[in-house]
Design a protein around this motif. Structure first.
Motif, PDB file in Angstrom:
ATOM      1  N   ALA A 127       0.883   3.988  -2.852  1.00 23.21           N
ATOM      2  CA  ALA A 127       0.621   5.390  -2.534  1.00 23.21           C
ATOM      3  C   ALA A 127       1.766   6.253  -3.004  1.00 23.21           C
ATOM      4  O   ALA A 127       1.578   7.361  -3.519  1.00 23.21           O
ATOM      5  N   SER A 128       2.960   5.764  -2.848  1.00 30.88           N
ATOM      6  CA  SER A 128       4.117   6.513  -3.313  1.00 30.88           C
ATOM      7  C   SER A 128       4.114   6.666  -4.809  1.00 30.88           C
ATOM      8  O   SER A 128       4.439   7.738  -5.338  1.00 30.88           O
ATOM      9  N   ASN A 168       0.830  -1.205   0.000  1.00 31.57           N
ATOM     10  CA  ASN A 168       0.000   0.000   0.000  1.00 31.57           C
ATOM     11  C   ASN A 168       0.858   1.245   0.000  1.00 31.57           C
ATOM     12  O   ASN A 168       0.582   2.223  -0.712  1.00 31.57           O
ATOM     13  N   SER A 225       1.369   6.646  -6.721  1.00 32.75           N
ATOM     14  CA  SER A 225       0.263   7.571  -7.068  1.00 32.75           C
ATOM     15  C   SER A 225       0.685   8.999  -6.802  1.00 32.75           C
ATOM     16  O   SER A 225       0.402   9.918  -7.585  1.00 32.75           O
TER      17      SER A 225
END
Length: 304
Positions: A280-281, A276, A283
């Motif tokens: 997230a990194s 995750n 995105s």
């Protein structure tokens, strides 16, 4: 008057004859006023014995040779008469031995017998000749020399063989070299001995330094003794207890970190959180790129 002169002359002649007789006997060693006993012995060789030769017992003069005559009725023998002191008694078995010294002077030595019976005056004694110096050489020395001569010849042959051996010359050469080396070593030793005072001085300096070091070591040993006393007085037991407790707490923390049931353990051990965070990194990275590319889409600037 004439008779008186003849009497005086006759008396003078008699006195002169008496003095002459007494003087001759005195010069011969004969004491006419002392009584003597005569004995004789027979010899085959008188070895230069002369009248008035001394007769001795154990080296002491006890008489003189009186007459020496050839025994015509006993060919090959010589009769020797000698006068002895009147007090001397001659035991049976006594021998009259003619001895000759190194100068050729012959004497008669009486070797007393051990019998309790004694000779009568005028008896015949046993006559013998003692071996002289040359007799001893002939009888004793010459046979020994005859036995030694072959050995000496063999010894000289062996010595000549050894001397002619080249190995002896080589050995002498090596010995000379060894002596030269020894002399050189002696010179070097003398040089070393001359340097000994300086070496002794250096040794004294070194010993002084060693003494200082020994003092420092003593000081260090004293300090170590103080530290050891301090360590002995320190609360080692309580310190070790605290260390043990801290180690136990640290082990518990580590166990929680490794346990999947704790929050930190789930963060460290759950791969979904990692995925995750990774998504997230990614995105966030895409968003930042888009913001840089189309800033107006995200930022509206209104001018008044």
């Amino acid at each position: 008057m004439k008779l008186k002169k003849e009497f005086i002359i006759g008396l003078t002649v008699l006195i002169a004859l008496f003095v002459l007789f007494f003087g001759i006997n005195y010069l011969k060693g004969i004491n006419i006023f002392k009584g003597t006993n005569y004995y004789y012995a027979s010899y085959t060789n008188v070895a230069g014995l002369a009248q008035s030769a001394p007769v001795t017992v154990n080296g002491y003069k006890i008489g003189l040779v009186k007459e020496i005559n050839y025994e015509y009725n006993n060919p090959g023998h010589i009769r020797v008469e000698f006068d002895l002191n009147k007090e001397l008694r001659i035991p049976m078995g006594t021998k009259a031995v003619i001895t000759t010294d190194m100068l050729g002077t012959s004497t008669i030595e009486l070797i007393m017998g051990t019998s309790t019976e004694y000779h009568s005056i005028g008896d015949r004694l046993i006559g013998e000749n003692a071996p002289g110096l040359m007799g001893n050489v002939t009888n004793d020395l010459l046979p020994t020399i005859a036995q030694i001569l072959p050995k000496i010849d063999t010894l000289l042959t062996s010595v000549n063989t050894v001397v002619a051996d080249p190995a002896l010359t080589s050995a002498i050469t090596r010995l000379n070299a060894t002596m030269a080396n020894l002399e050189k070593s002696s010179a070097q030793l003398a040089l070393v001995m001359n340097r000994m005072p300086a070496i002794a001085s250096d040794a004294s300096t070194v010993m002084a330094s060693v003494k200082d070091i020994s003092g420092n070591i003593s000081t260090i040993a004293s300090d170590l003794t103080v530290v050891s006393s301090q360590l002995k007085e320190a609360p080692v037991d309580s310190t070790l207890t605290n260390v043990y407790q801290a180690t136990a707490a640290l082990n518990k923390v580590l166990q929680n970190l490794n346990s999947p049931n704790s929050s930190i353990g789930m963060m460290l051990n759950d791969t979904s959180l990692y995925n995750n965070l990774n998504n997230a990194s990614a995105s966030l990275d895409s968003l930042l790129r888009d913001v840089k590319k189309n800033p107006k889409r995200y930022i509206s600037i209104k001018l008044l």
